[in-house]
Write a protein that holds these residues in place. Structure first.
Motif, PDB file in Angstrom:
ATOM      1  N   ARG A 193      28.205 -38.271   3.481  1.00 62.24           N
ATOM      2  CA  ARG A 193      27.319 -37.286   4.111  1.00 62.24           C
ATOM      3  C   ARG A 193      27.479 -37.227   5.622  1.00 62.24           C
ATOM      4  O   ARG A 193      26.503 -37.092   6.351  1.00 62.24           O
ATOM      5  CB  ARG A 193      25.844 -37.611   3.796  1.00 62.24           C
ATOM      6  N   CYS A 194      28.688 -37.365   6.121  1.00 59.63           N
ATOM      7  CA  CYS A 194      28.860 -37.337   7.571  1.00 59.63           C
ATOM      8  C   CYS A 194      28.776 -35.906   8.108  1.00 59.63           C
ATOM      9  O   CYS A 194      28.495 -35.700   9.278  1.00 59.63           O
ATOM     10  CB  CYS A 194      30.179 -37.977   7.965  1.00 59.63           C
ATOM     11  N   GLY A 195      29.048 -34.909   7.262  1.00 61.78           N
ATOM     12  CA  GLY A 195      28.864 -33.524   7.681  1.00 61.78           C
ATOM     13  C   GLY A 195      30.055 -32.906   8.392  1.00 61.78           C
ATOM     14  O   GLY A 195      29.971 -31.786   8.886  1.00 61.78           O
ATOM     15  N   VAL A 238      25.893 -29.610   4.366  1.00 57.45           N
ATOM     16  CA  VAL A 238      25.682 -31.005   3.997  1.00 57.45           C
ATOM     17  C   VAL A 238      24.225 -31.341   4.244  1.00 57.45           C
ATOM     18  O   VAL A 238      23.692 -31.102   5.328  1.00 57.45           O
ATOM     19  CB  VAL A 238      26.591 -31.940   4.812  1.00 57.45           C
ATOM     20  N   PRO A 248      21.741 -34.364   4.595  1.00 57.09           N
ATOM     21  CA  PRO A 248      21.832 -35.817   4.742  1.00 57.09           C
ATOM     22  C   PRO A 248      21.004 -36.598   3.730  1.00 57.09           C
ATOM     23  O   PRO A 248      21.307 -37.746   3.456  1.00 57.09           O
ATOM     24  CB  PRO A 248      21.351 -36.072   6.172  1.00 57.09           C
ATOM     25  N   PHE A 249      19.950 -36.003   3.191  1.00 54.29           N
ATOM     26  CA  PHE A 249      19.073 -36.819   2.361  1.00 54.29           C
ATOM     27  C   PHE A 249      18.918 -36.347   0.916  1.00 54.29           C
ATOM     28  O   PHE A 249      18.413 -37.089   0.098  1.00 54.29           O
ATOM     29  CB  PHE A 249      17.695 -36.943   3.020  1.00 54.29           C
TER      30      PHE A 249
END
Lengths: 173, 152
Positions: free
Chosen positions: A80-82, A95, A97-98
């Protein structure tokens, strides 16, 4: 059958049925979106690029391209670094993150296909602006009917594949 | 009270950190936080963390996190919590901040190297996602000449 999505945006009436169907099929998340230019709609979703920028920048190689499924997310590798979202040229990959799943992008309705159903947007579009076509016939169509008309030459109609009417009759799944 | 038998000190190389949120997303105890405030992304992390977990170090794409064993008894010199900020970059088209300057530069460099298209790459990376969609819509409508005629 494994196919990719072909969008004839000239047929799009901006009814947003595809967006709604997509969200319902995936349980949330915008994987297809209408972009407007001077009031005219263009449905945009992941293009499943063969030389994918998103897959190229992924530090964990969590996005991979293959002939049958296009650009696919391997969820267990994703951190999930995007970076993929920043690399996508069309702005159609997000993306979170959670949340689960981490990467929100068109997966060509993989889950529906496993059940033998067609992608939700293809089935829902009232004007058949979005159709599902095999990889090779899309490639042939690109060669025979250029998007940009060549001066003085009428575009050759697409010959391959089943006709629109027969396809509609055969698989209303 | 201590939940874990050992502890480790969290050392973050702020120069290396690119400002992605992999560590924040990965932390099982949600102890690394980030938020975008104006034109910067603000991170906060604890100075000391529980002993066994190495999730944040593993997921960091630029290896900016180092975990060092920290003695249990050493309660007097408790390392302070870490906070750091990274500048965000504004969309070239709409002016809204959308990612960090470092991620933009990293993506640009990576794409130029991997896709071997040095001249074609640079045009979309400084643009935010919403504007990329509008630009793409404009491109296809222009290419197919299906834009409304402005003179009519």
């Amino acid at each position: 059958m494994s196919g990719f999505l072909h969008v004839d945006f000239r047929r799009c009436t901006a009814c947003f049925a595809c967006e709604t169907a997509c969200r319902t099929a995936h349980g949330g998340g915008l994987r297809i979106q209408l972009a407007f230019v001077d009031g005219l709609p263009v449905p945009l979703m992941c293009r499943h690029c063969e030389q994918s920028p998103c897959a190229a920048v992924c530090p964990e190689h969590a996005l991979v391209w293959d002939q049958d499924h296009g650009v696919t997310l391997l969820a267990d590798r994703c951190t999930r670094c995007g970076l993929c979202a920043v690399a996508c040229p069309f702005g159609v990959l997000f993306v979170d993150p959670f949340a689960q799943p981490s990467v929100i992008k068109c997966d060509l309705c993989r889950a529906r296909r496993a059940e033998g159903k067609r992608p939700a947007c293809v089935l829902t579009c009232p004007t058949e602006a979005i159709t599902e076509e095999p990889h090779h016939s899309l490639r042939r169509r690109r060669l025979t009917t250029p998007v940009f008309p060549i001066a003085g030459k009428p575009p050759r109609p697409f010959q391959g594949g089943a006709s629109r009417a027969s396809r509609k009759r055969n698989d209303m799944v | 009270m201590r939940e874990t038998p050992t502890r480790q000190r969290l050392i973050i190389d702020f120069e290396k950190c690119c400002g992605c949120f992999a560590c924040a997303a990965a932390c099982p105890e949600k102890r690394i936080a980030f938020s975008d405030q104006g034109t910067e992304r603000r991170f906060s992390a604890p100075g000391v963390c529980s002993g066994e977990c190495e999730t944040c170090r593993k997921v960091c794409p630029v290896d900016a996190i180092v975990l060092e064993p920290f003695p249990l008894e050493d309660d007097e010199c408790h390392p302070p919590a870490l906070t750091w900020t990274l500048p965000l970059v504004r969309c070239r088209r709409c002016g809204e901040p959308f990612t960090t300057e470092k991620i933009r530069r990293m993506t640009m460099e990576k794409l130029t190297m991997l896709l071997e298209a040095p001249d074609a790459v640079s045009d979309w990376v400084p643009v935010c996602l919403a504007c990329r969609r509008i630009e793409e819509a404009h491109r296809v409508r222009t290419a197919t000449r299906t834009l409304p005629d402005p003179l009519r």
